[in-house]
Structures are given as structure tokens and as C-alpha cells.
Design a protein around this motif. Structure first.
Motif, PDB file in Angstrom:
ATOM      1  N   TRP A  21      70.632 123.883  96.638  1.00  0.00           N
ATOM      2  CA  TRP A  21      72.246 123.590  97.110  1.00  0.00           C
ATOM      3  C   TRP A  21      72.021 123.954  98.656  1.00  0.00           C
ATOM      4  O   TRP A  21      72.655 123.214  99.253  1.00  0.00           O
ATOM      5  N   SER A  79      78.442 128.060  86.340  1.00  0.00           N
ATOM      6  CA  SER A  79      77.769 128.931  87.863  1.00  0.00           C
ATOM      7  C   SER A  79      76.943 127.604  88.348  1.00  0.00           C
ATOM      8  O   SER A  79      76.750 127.970  89.691  1.00  0.00           O
ATOM      9  N   PRO A  82      79.574 125.509  91.601  1.00  0.00           N
ATOM     10  CA  PRO A  82      79.748 126.214  93.013  1.00  0.00           C
ATOM     11  C   PRO A  82      78.510 126.511  93.799  1.00  0.00           C
ATOM     12  O   PRO A  82      77.529 126.996  92.925  1.00  0.00           O
ATOM     13  N   GLY A  85      76.361 129.648  93.163  1.00  0.00           N
ATOM     14  CA  GLY A  85      76.986 130.276  91.693  1.00  0.00           C
ATOM     15  C   GLY A  85      76.115 130.689  90.784  1.00  0.00           C
ATOM     16  O   GLY A  85      76.049 131.959  90.164  1.00  0.00           O
TER      17      GLY A  85
END
Length: 107
Positions: A21, A79, A82, A85
Motif C-alpha cells: 500500500w 482491514s 484502508p 489497516g
């Protein structure tokens, strides 16, 4: 932390998902703000996609060995949406005892 246990696999993929991410967000920052070059997105987009799918699969496979109820499973799956998360969920699950594999006699 080993890849041979459900806990180890989950933790590795939770961290990898967060790192991918970060790479994708960094690639997007460079694409849209700094240089208008999409190489970062082209590199980290597929990596994040593969790790995302791996995290979903590992989370689904962790349900039975870790004795997760439906709520914990859904929180784990959600989770992944995001950024970061998965790390928040992993820490919560560890703190609340949800990342402890039952002893052999408790299966």
C-alpha cells in the motif's frame, strides 16, 4: 515468525499488504504531484494487487486454525481496504489473543 504456521503467514501478509500500500501511495504521489510519471503505479499496482489477494486468502485460511468467529474474520477481511489497516488489525488481534494458535490438545 514462520511461513509454516497460520499466525506466521497472516503476519507476513499483513505486513506485506501494508508495505505494498505504501509503495502504491508513493507511486500515486509521484504520478499526480511530482513528475506526472506513472512508473511507480505500474510497478506497485500489480504488486499490491497480488499481495492483496494473498492477504485475503491467508485471512480466510486463518479462520479455522485460529478459531476466529465471523466478526473477527470480517474485520480481518475489511482491514485490507484502508491503507495500513492490516497492521492495525494484526496488532489488535495479537493484543486480544486472536493470533494464538490453540495447543494440539485444544483442537
Amino acid at each position: 515468525m514462520t511461513f509454516s504456521s497460520a499466525v506466521g503467514r497472516f503476519r507476513i501478509f499483513a505486513l506485506a499488504e501494508a508495505v505494498s500500500w505504501a509503495g502504491l501511495l508513493l507511486g500515486m504521489f509521484f504520478k499526480y504531484v511530482v513528475v506526472q510519471n506513472e512508473i511507480g503505479v505500474k510497478v506497485f499496482g500489480p504488486i499490491h494487487g497480488i499481495v492483496f489477494v494473498g492477504f485475503i486468502l491467508v485471512t480466510l485460511m486463518a479462520k479455522d486454525p485460529l478459531k476466529w468467529d465471523a466478526r473477527t474474520l470480517l474485520l480481518g477481511l475489511f482491514s485490507s481496504i484502508p491503507p495500513f489497516g492490516t497492521v492495525v488489525f494484526e496488532r489488535w488481534a495479537a493484543k486480544t489473543g486472536r493470533l494464538t494458535e490453540p495447543a494440539a490438545g485444544q483442537l
